[in-house]
Design a protein around this motif. Structure first.
Motif, short mmCIF file in Angstrom:
data_model
loop_
_atom_site.label_atom_id
_atom_site.label_comp_id
_atom_site.label_asym_id
_atom_site.label_seq_id
_atom_site.Cartn_x
_atom_site.Cartn_y
_atom_site.Cartn_z
N GLY A 68 1.00 -1.45 0.13
CA GLY A 68 -0.04 0.08 0.13
C GLY A 68 0.66 1.37 0.15
O GLY A 68 0.79 2.28 -0.55
N GLY A 69 1.98 1.33 0.59
CA GLY A 69 2.67 2.56 0.76
C GLY A 69 3.90 2.54 -0.47
O GLY A 69 4.59 3.56 -0.16
N ALA A 70 3.77 1.46 -1.10
CA ALA A 70 4.83 1.71 -2.17
C ALA A 70 4.81 2.81 -3.28
O ALA A 70 5.55 3.66 -3.36
CB ALA A 70 4.91 0.31 -3.34
N LEU A 71 3.71 3.31 -3.42
CA LEU A 71 3.43 4.39 -4.55
C LEU A 71 3.86 5.80 -3.46
O LEU A 71 4.37 6.44 -4.37
CB LEU A 71 1.95 4.58 -4.91
N LYS A 72 3.28 5.68 -2.39
CA LYS A 72 3.47 6.95 -1.85
C LYS A 72 5.07 7.16 -1.54
O LYS A 72 5.42 8.28 -1.44
CB LYS A 72 2.81 6.88 -0.27
N SER A 73 6.03 6.13 -1.47
CA SER A 73 7.22 6.36 -1.09
C SER A 73 7.91 6.76 -2.64
O SER A 73 8.70 7.57 -2.51
CB SER A 73 7.73 4.89 -0.83
N GLN A 74 7.37 6.19 -3.37
CA GLN A 74 8.09 6.71 -4.81
C GLN A 74 8.02 8.04 -5.18
O GLN A 74 8.70 8.78 -5.71
CB GLN A 74 7.45 5.43 -5.87
N VAL A 75 6.54 8.48 -4.84
CA VAL A 75 6.07 9.87 -5.17
C VAL A 75 6.85 10.83 -4.10
O VAL A 75 7.28 11.84 -4.50
CB VAL A 75 4.61 10.02 -4.97
N GLN A 76 7.21 10.35 -2.94
CA GLN A 76 7.79 11.02 -1.99
C GLN A 76 9.22 11.17 -2.38
O GLN A 76 9.83 12.32 -2.29
CB GLN A 76 7.80 10.58 -0.59
N GLN A 77 9.81 10.15 -3.13
CA GLN A 77 11.16 10.52 -3.48
C GLN A 77 11.31 11.29 -4.68
O GLN A 77 12.18 12.21 -4.75
CB GLN A 77 11.48 8.99 -3.84
N LEU A 78 10.38 11.39 -5.83
CA LEU A 78 10.34 12.07 -6.48
C LEU A 78 10.09 13.52 -6.31
O LEU A 78 10.87 14.58 -6.66
CB LEU A 78 9.05 11.83 -7.66
N TYR A 79 9.21 13.93 -5.15
CA TYR A 79 9.28 15.26 -4.71
C TYR A 79 10.32 15.89 -4.25
O TYR A 79 10.75 16.94 -4.23
CB TYR A 79 8.18 15.00 -3.60
N ARG A 80 11.16 14.70 -3.20
CA ARG A 80 12.64 15.33 -2.80
C ARG A 80 13.41 15.70 -4.03
O ARG A 80 14.35 16.57 -3.79
CB ARG A 80 13.24 14.27 -2.02
N GLU A 81 13.49 14.93 -5.06
CA GLU A 81 14.33 15.04 -6.22
C GLU A 81 14.16 16.53 -7.16
O GLU A 81 14.87 17.08 -7.26
CB GLU A 81 14.44 13.93 -7.23
N ILE A 82 12.61 16.72 -7.04
CA ILE A 82 12.39 17.90 -7.72
C ILE A 82 12.99 19.09 -7.02
O ILE A 82 13.29 20.29 -7.38
CB ILE A 82 10.85 17.80 -7.92
N LEU A 83 12.63 19.17 -5.60
CA LEU A 83 12.90 20.10 -4.61
C LEU A 83 14.47 20.34 -4.13
O LEU A 83 14.85 21.22 -3.61
CB LEU A 83 12.06 20.39 -3.61
#
Length: 752
Positions: free
Chosen positions: A250-265
């Motif tokens: 269940g948390g796999a997508l959220k972790s992936q999006v969170q990692q992308l968010y950190r990379e952008i900022l």
């Protein structure tokens, strides 16, 4: 995306509640005036505009709508359920973030709705699937809609949609054209659209506790061309999660999006990442093209140009097999039997009539079908044709199939069918065709649709790649009346099909039927507001219609064979969907005086003697062959029910006067098959779908019957040549639809 926070005020929940109540239909019939119903479409549009620029307002609206849905369920106010549900889903798609507890309440309600009768169960099933997927993969609906509607190039979701708005030039002229065209041509650039997808996906997954929407929007805006890799990465993650479903953590997508968010900022700010206010991401209107449907416009050719110019077709190898060598050739309007390519086929027919099996009628077809369908090409095309026909048959319950009840059904029951998508093959393109005008443009769409089906029966091309969806916006030539006529008066209505849809679907009446007066008002205000920025009201409503109007109502198409008094003039074969008028021109100026004399009890009137042979239909199915002769000056044959008490799925023939000497003659005749012939040395005029462009003079006789699907007859014709001993109901034939129906999408289908 709006960067400055706080520029759009927060709307109090009490105000949202009042706005929702103003939009809803009343529980008590007659409690509201007909004029107020036309205002509800504008109120619905105003409500969405009020909340779309502030994520807090959209979330508050979602909460209010969920409460109202649960309240309507408890009080059994079914009239409010479908309007509330469509309004709720349209808000959810554009919401920046929805908590899981709200998703659960919506999902549970939609599941309970599946226990309701049609159409509630059909709408509930559709939205149950969407909410289940959206709850698992937040932001998926927004991403798919924007990618498909704006034709963004994507390796992971290569589906595309386009809205074709076709307006009748007899209705739209002068200032009405720029009022529509200027709106339809507005749009965003490709990079802004990609930014919206990335922004919305990250916010929908993380929420305001883990995402600072304003900071993210500012950074994405500075990325420029570098935004595309993030867009592709977001799409890959969402589509993979949607494909794997609950098998993935269940948390796999959220972790992936969170990692992308950190990379952008990461390169934009050295401060630690934290939450903050979210940014709005309104869903832009789909890509639209506006056309005046003149004689020179071939809409199917426009569709072919559209998907041939696309860059995603190569991702569907099965759809590209016959693309290179296919040529559309002449327009459909000029495609007749003599012009169509022919193929040599080995025949086992001896040519002797007595050699045919007894009672074999399967090859005895009308010339309109046999001339163009009897010579088929390849066997693999035949298999694809069967698949297409069976898929269509499942979607609207078939027609006149084996074991089907022979009695006449109600138009409501025949038109209201389950939108079953289980067996349908997903096609790479969806063309949403919106026609605007009166009954004349509906008749024109019917003719174009029939000719397309004829050509596709010979060789599948367009319908194998494009999913066709039809929508109708009734617009009259003159400003619409402030008070709508009841259904019993729709016989003289130039938009009789639109009036019928308004009566069976109240939400269609509020949002779509009201556009008639709105369009005329906007056209009148066009010169006064030429320099002012304007909200795209018409295109906004069309967008709402094509996105939420997914429940079709099916209308019978009727075939008519027209014979003329002059032998050298060839028989004409046509189709119509709303009305056929028979008139003797020499008695036209006597019409009003004859009506007055009939009211006074006079037995004298002018008219010609005609013979009618027909099969009278009844609900019991005990159809009776009848024939009679009657003197009349005018005959009207309508397919749209005149009132709710006479809502039968058949033709209704009305004579404008009946001889007082013949008391047994009925003024209304209900049938599905009829032949009318003049018995005197007089000819009559035939007009189809109230369209003067489809008027035929010097007519001697007309023969009307339900229009049969060319795809069915193409298959039967092949079987006749291959195996003469096998009956027409063998194999898959019994499941193939025979009648050709015109589907018009509405919000609810038909509410009984």
């Amino acid at each position: 995306m709006e960067l400055p926070g706080g520029s759009f005020p927060v709307v109090p929940e009490a105000e949202l509640y009042r706005s929702v109540q103003a939009v809803l239909p009343r529980d008590i019939e007659g409690a509201q005036s007909p004029a107020s119903c036309f205002d509800k479409g504008m109120l619905r549009w105003t409500l969405h505009k009020k909340v779309q620029n502030n994520p807090v307002n959209i979330l508050s609206l979602v909460q209010v709508l969920i409460k109202e849905l649960e309240k309507a369920e408890r009080s059994d106010s079914r009239k409010c359920i479908i309007p509330l549900l469509h309004t709720l889903m349209y808000a959810i798609i554009q919401a920046a973030y929805i908590p899981d507890d709200l998703y659960k309440r919506v999902y549970d309600f939609c599941k309970r709705l599946m226990t309701y009768p049609y159409p509630y169960c059909s709408v509930g099933l559709s939205y149950t699937r969407q909410i289940k997927t959206e709850r698992l993969v937040p932001g998926l609906m927004y991403q798919r809609l924007l990618t498909a509607e704006q034709r963004l190039k994507s390796e992971h979701y290569p589906f595309q949609e386009r809205v074709f708005v076709l307006a009748d030039p007899e209705v739209f002229s002068g200032s009405m054209i720029p009022a529509l065209f200027d709106e339809a041509s507005a749009g965003l650039n490709r990079l802004d659209q990609m930014c919206r997808v990335v922004q919305h996906t990250i916010q929908a997954s993380l929420g305001e506790e883990q995402c600072n929407g304003l900071k993210l929007a500012h950074v994405l805006k500075q990325k420029g061309q570098d935004i595309e890799p993030y867009f592709q990465e977001v799409q890959a993650g969402l589509e993979q999660m949607a494909e794997e479903g609950s098998k993935r953590e269940g948390g796999a997508l959220k972790s992936q999006v969170q990692q992308l968010y950190r990379e952008i900022l990461s390169h934009a700010d050295s401060e630690p990442l934290c939450g903050g206010p979210l940014c709005d991401c309104p869903l832009p209107n789909p890509e639209m093209s506006f056309h005046l449907w003149t004689e020179d416009l071939d809409i199917w050719r426009e569709l072919a140009k559209w998907f041939r110019s696309s860059n995603t077709l190569e991702q569907f190898p099965s759809f590209c097999e016959d693309d290179d060598d296919f040529d559309f050739g002449d327009p459909l309007s000029t495609l007749i039997a003599a012009d169509m390519p022919r193929f040599s086929i080995l025949s086992s027919d001896s040519g002797i009539e007595k050699d045919l099996p007894p009672g074999d009628d399967t090859c005895s077809l009308t010339s309109l079908d046999t001339n163009s369908l009897s010579n088929s090409s390849e066997s693999n095309n035949a298999g694809r044709l069967i698949q297409e026909t069976l898929e269509d048959d499942v979607s609207h319950g078939g027609g006149l199939g084996h074991g089907e009840r022979r009695g006449t059904t109600l138009q409501r029951r025949a038109g209201a069918t389950t939108n079953n998508n289980f067996l349908k093959q997903q096609k790479p393109y969806t063309a949403r065709i919106v026609i605007m005008g009166d009954d004349r443009i509906v008749g024109r769409l019917t003719k174009a649709y029939y000719l397309l089906k004829k050509r596709e029966a010979r060789r599948l091309y367009l319908t194998s790649k494009v999913n066709l969806q039809f929508y109708y916006i009734p617009v009259c030539t003159a400003p619409s009346r402030s008070v709508e006529k009841p259904l019993s008066e729709s016989r003289g209505d130039s938009c009789s099909l639109g009036s019928y849809l308004s009566n069976v679907d109240p939400w269609y009446k509020c949002n779509i039927n009201s556009l008639d007066s709105m369009i005329h008002n906007l056209a009148n205000m066009q010169p006064l507001n030429s320099g002012r920025p304007k909200d795209p009201f018409i295109s906004d409503v069309i967008s709402y219609y094509v996105r939420c109007g997914q429940q079709p109502v099916y209308f019978n198409i009727f075939f008519v064979k027209i014979s003329f008094t002059r032998p050298e003039k060839e028989v004409v074969e046509e189709v119509f969907v709303t009305q056929l008028d028979v008139e003797f021109p020499e008695f036209r100026h006597f019409y009003e005086s004859v009506k007055d004399k009939t009211k006074k009890g006079s037995a004298e009137f002018c008219g010609a003697v005609i013979s009618m042979n027909y099969k009278k239909v009844t609900l019991s199915g005990r159809d009776v062959e009848k024939g009679l002769s009657v003197r009349t000056s005018r005959v009207q044959i309508s397919t749209i029910p005149s009132n709710e008490a006479e809502d039968l799925n058949c033709l209704t023939l009305t004579l404008n006067e009946v001889s007082m000497k013949n008391k047994s003659t009925e003024s209304k005749i209900r049938t599905n098959n009829i032949k009318i012939r003049t018995l005197e040395c007089r000819s009559f005029t035939v007009t189809l779908d109230k369209d003067s462009r489809k008027t035929y003079t010097d007519v001697q006789s007309v023969e009307i019957s339900p229009c049969l699907d060319p795809g069915y007859f193409a298959h039967i014709s092949r079987r006749c040549r291959v195996d003469l001993d096998e009956g027409q109901e063998a194999g898959l034939n019994k499941y193939m639809k025979k009648a050709l129906l015109l589907p018009i999408n509405t919000f609810a289908g038909i509410i009984n």
